[in-house]
Scaffold this motif. Structure first.
Motif, mmCIF file in Angstrom:
data_model
loop_
_atom_site.group_PDB
_atom_site.id
_atom_site.type_symbol
_atom_site.label_atom_id
_atom_site.label_comp_id
_atom_site.label_asym_id
_atom_site.label_seq_id
_atom_site.Cartn_x
_atom_site.Cartn_y
_atom_site.Cartn_z
ATOM 1 N N UNK A 1 0.810 -1.258 0.046
ATOM 2 C CA UNK A 1 -0.175 0.031 -0.104
ATOM 3 C C UNK A 1 0.876 1.293 -0.145
ATOM 4 N N UNK A 2 0.588 2.171 -0.945
ATOM 5 C CA UNK A 2 1.244 3.467 -1.118
ATOM 6 C C UNK A 2 2.719 3.635 -1.622
ATOM 7 N N UNK A 3 3.154 2.393 -1.997
ATOM 8 C CA UNK A 3 4.431 2.224 -2.262
ATOM 9 C C UNK A 3 4.667 2.325 -3.642
ATOM 10 N N UNK A 4 5.439 3.302 -4.523
ATOM 11 C CA UNK A 4 5.640 3.449 -5.946
ATOM 12 C C UNK A 4 6.786 2.594 -6.174
ATOM 13 N N UNK A 5 6.973 1.898 -7.329
ATOM 14 C CA UNK A 5 8.105 0.935 -7.637
ATOM 15 C C UNK A 5 8.608 1.421 -8.812
ATOM 16 N N UNK B 1 7.511 6.362 -1.183
ATOM 17 C CA UNK B 1 6.302 5.823 -0.261
ATOM 18 C C UNK B 1 5.218 6.757 0.073
ATOM 19 N N UNK B 2 4.181 6.398 0.761
ATOM 20 C CA UNK B 2 3.236 7.052 1.087
ATOM 21 C C UNK B 2 2.578 8.099 -0.193
ATOM 22 N N UNK B 3 2.478 7.265 -1.195
ATOM 23 C CA UNK B 3 1.731 7.837 -2.450
ATOM 24 C C UNK B 3 0.378 7.613 -2.311
ATOM 25 N N UNK B 4 -0.488 8.452 -2.493
ATOM 26 C CA UNK B 4 -2.184 8.277 -2.149
ATOM 27 C C UNK B 4 -2.728 7.544 -3.470
ATOM 28 N N UNK B 5 -2.376 7.921 -4.580
ATOM 29 C CA UNK B 5 -2.861 7.423 -5.847
ATOM 30 C C UNK B 5 -2.086 7.076 -6.956
ATOM 31 N N UNK C 1 -1.920 8.040 -9.888
ATOM 32 C CA UNK C 1 -1.481 9.340 -10.709
ATOM 33 C C UNK C 1 -0.231 9.756 -10.059
ATOM 34 N N UNK C 2 -0.158 9.721 -8.664
ATOM 35 C CA UNK C 2 1.182 10.276 -8.041
ATOM 36 C C UNK C 2 2.311 9.607 -8.187
ATOM 37 N N UNK C 3 2.094 8.330 -8.338
ATOM 38 C CA UNK C 3 3.222 7.444 -8.637
ATOM 39 C C UNK C 3 3.642 7.597 -10.057
ATOM 40 N N UNK C 4 2.567 7.799 -11.104
ATOM 41 C CA UNK C 4 3.022 8.208 -12.366
ATOM 42 C C UNK C 4 3.663 9.374 -12.423
ATOM 43 N N UNK C 5 3.595 10.566 -11.645
ATOM 44 C CA UNK C 5 4.170 11.690 -11.493
ATOM 45 C C UNK C 5 5.645 11.419 -10.901
ATOM 46 N N UNK C 6 5.765 10.710 -10.145
ATOM 47 C CA UNK C 6 7.123 10.435 -9.687
ATOM 48 C C UNK C 6 8.022 9.924 -10.647
ATOM 49 N N UNK C 7 7.445 8.691 -11.434
ATOM 50 C CA UNK C 7 8.165 8.071 -12.512
ATOM 51 C C UNK C 7 8.486 9.036 -13.635
ATOM 52 N N UNK D 1 0.508 -0.782 -6.395
ATOM 53 C CA UNK D 1 -0.536 -1.539 -5.781
ATOM 54 C C UNK D 1 -1.192 -2.488 -6.794
ATOM 55 N N UNK D 2 -0.415 -3.374 -7.309
ATOM 56 C CA UNK D 2 -0.770 -4.474 -8.307
ATOM 57 C C UNK D 2 -0.903 -4.011 -9.781
ATOM 58 N N UNK D 3 -0.458 -2.669 -10.113
ATOM 59 C CA UNK D 3 -0.661 -2.371 -11.429
ATOM 60 C C UNK D 3 0.557 -1.822 -11.900
ATOM 61 N N UNK D 4 0.751 -2.076 -13.387
ATOM 62 C CA UNK D 4 1.901 -1.438 -13.821
ATOM 63 C C UNK D 4 1.506 -0.101 -14.654
ATOM 64 N N UNK D 5 2.590 0.782 -14.445
ATOM 65 C CA UNK D 5 2.578 1.886 -14.808
ATOM 66 C C UNK D 5 3.765 2.267 -16.315
ATOM 67 N N UNK D 6 3.106 2.924 -17.267
ATOM 68 C CA UNK D 6 3.942 2.902 -18.352
ATOM 69 C C UNK D 6 4.194 4.320 -18.885
ATOM 70 N N UNK D 7 5.210 5.012 -18.465
ATOM 71 C CA UNK D 7 5.427 6.463 -19.254
ATOM 72 C C UNK D 7 6.214 6.546 -20.389
ATOM 73 N N UNK D 8 5.671 7.185 -21.251
ATOM 74 C CA UNK D 8 6.289 7.171 -22.515
ATOM 75 C C UNK D 8 5.992 8.549 -23.090
#
Length: 148
Positions: A29-33, A50-54, A56-62, A84-91
């Motif tokens: 929970x709340x951890x962006x990888x 850590x402590x990412x609420x959504x 989209x916030x993790x996508x912003x960190x990436x 949290x179980x989803x992969x994020x792709x920034x391109x």
């Protein structure tokens, strides 16, 4: 006789390769990888924030990580992450989400003309006289109170 043994071994090898489990995104929970996929090796998950609420916030960190690497002389155009179980792709097109690394992707954030990320519905498209599509971000809403 040896030919049938060779065929049996090849078939067993193909069956074992087909049973390999695909990489699964962690559910912390709340951890962006940040996800690294070295060729021929297992997928590596590195904690980015850590402590990412959504998501989209993790996508912003990436995106922030991608920009910092490029400012230091890197040339990465695509960054992969997990939240949290989803992969994020920034391109170059924007941000997409998926449940698997190689599965279908859900397009979530688009790039504006100046490279910022925005919700696709916030981008207005106009067709000029020449038939060229021009994309602009919607203007910001006026402040709710008068500004001096």
């Amino acid at each position: 006789m040896s030919r049938s043994i060779t065929i049996a071994l090849l078939a067993a090898g193909w069956a074992a390769a087909g049973c390999a489990q695909p990489a699964r995104a962690p559910f912390d929970p709340g951890v962006c990888f940040a996800v690294e996929r070295p060729e021929g090796e297992d997928v590596v998950f590195n904690v980015l924030a850590r402590d990412q609420a959504q998501v989209e916030m993790c996508a912003a960190r990436l995106e922030e990580m991608r920009l910092r690497f490029n400012r230091m002389g890197g040339s990465r155009r695509e960054v992969t992450g997990a939240f949290q179980g989803q992969f994020i792709f920034v391109d170059g097109r924007g941000v997409s989400f998926s449940r698997s690394l190689d599965g279908p992707r859900f397009f979530a954030l688009a790039r504006t003309g100046d490279g910022r990320l925005a919700v696709p519905g916030a981008i207005e498209r106009d067709i000029t006289e020449l038939g060229v599509i021009v994309e602009e971000a919607a203007p910001p809403a006026p402040p709710p109170f008068p500004v001096d």
